[in-house]
Design a protein around this motif. Sequence first.
Motif, PDB file in Angstrom:
ATOM      1  N   PRO A 191     -17.194 -27.329  46.200  1.00 26.34           N
ATOM      2  CA  PRO A 191     -18.002 -26.180  45.758  1.00 26.34           C
ATOM      3  C   PRO A 191     -17.935 -25.995  44.249  1.00 26.34           C
ATOM      4  N   HIS A 192     -19.061 -25.718  43.683  1.00 25.03           N
ATOM      5  CA  HIS A 192     -19.160 -25.436  42.264  1.00 25.03           C
ATOM      6  C   HIS A 192     -18.770 -23.980  42.065  1.00 25.03           C
ATOM      7  N   HIS A 193     -17.985 -23.691  41.032  1.00 31.74           N
ATOM      8  CA  HIS A 193     -17.469 -22.335  40.824  1.00 31.74           C
ATOM      9  C   HIS A 193     -18.580 -21.313  40.604  1.00 31.74           C
ATOM     10  N   SER A 204     -20.035 -20.499  43.967  1.00 30.29           N
ATOM     11  CA  SER A 204     -19.103 -19.685  44.748  1.00 30.29           C
ATOM     12  C   SER A 204     -19.067 -18.242  44.261  1.00 30.29           C
ATOM     13  N   ASN A 245     -23.683 -20.747  59.186  1.00 33.48           N
ATOM     14  CA  ASN A 245     -24.274 -20.915  57.852  1.00 33.48           C
ATOM     15  C   ASN A 245     -25.752 -21.279  57.944  1.00 33.48           C
ATOM     16  N   LEU A 304     -22.309 -16.533  45.250  1.00 35.09           N
ATOM     17  CA  LEU A 304     -22.330 -16.251  46.679  1.00 35.09           C
ATOM     18  C   LEU A 304     -21.388 -15.107  47.044  1.00 35.09           C
ATOM     19  N   LEU A 305     -20.252 -15.028  46.377  1.00 36.33           N
ATOM     20  CA  LEU A 305     -19.361 -13.879  46.613  1.00 36.33           C
ATOM     21  C   LEU A 305     -20.081 -12.575  46.292  1.00 36.33           C
ATOM     22  N   ASP A 349     -17.279 -18.054  54.480  1.00 38.42           N
ATOM     23  CA  ASP A 349     -17.462 -19.459  54.086  1.00 38.42           C
ATOM     24  C   ASP A 349     -17.062 -19.682  52.631  1.00 38.42           C
ATOM     25  N   THR A 350     -17.368 -18.742  51.771  1.00 40.45           N
ATOM     26  CA  THR A 350     -17.064 -18.918  50.355  1.00 40.45           C
ATOM     27  C   THR A 350     -15.576 -18.783  50.073  1.00 40.45           C
ATOM     28  N   ARG A 389     -24.055 -24.841  48.631  1.00 38.94           N
ATOM     29  CA  ARG A 389     -22.660 -24.734  49.093  1.00 38.94           C
ATOM     30  C   ARG A 389     -22.448 -25.619  50.321  1.00 38.94           C
TER      31      ARG A 389
END
Length: 139
Positions: free
Chosen positions: A78-80, A83, A5, A86-87, A136-137, A72
């Motif tokens: 993790p904040h939605h 996430s 990361n 990042l996805l 990671d996510t 992150r």
Amino acid sequence: MLILNIVALAVLLAVSGLHLLWAMKIWWPVSDEKRLVHTVAGFPNTDSMPPPIACLIVAVALLGVAILLFLRLTQPVPHHVVSVALLGAGFVFVGRGGIGFTGLWSRITPEQPFRKLDRNYYSPLCLVVGAVILVDTLL
């Protein structure tokens, strides 16, 4: 995973910085604009870099992904929104990396040395950064 990361974060910051330099018309690491275009873009019949605003947009987008990755890494829960963003970024990087190995991309960007650099460095780097972000996510 933490080391990967941090490496992905460093890569994003470095590439963002390059785009920022290009937005300021600082042609680095190749001092000649025409040679730089053939090194980092590869489109035929193109001898000038994209407009500064385009380079700036890419720089800001890459910096945004770096900031999200940093958030992150530093938040225990993790904040939605982070996430989901990042996805999306992870899929964009994996997509860009994957397309670099297709015949279609080779026909669209045939100029050397971009073609060779893309196959050997740019596309694999995008795949790795995207995979690190996605793994990671999703974990």
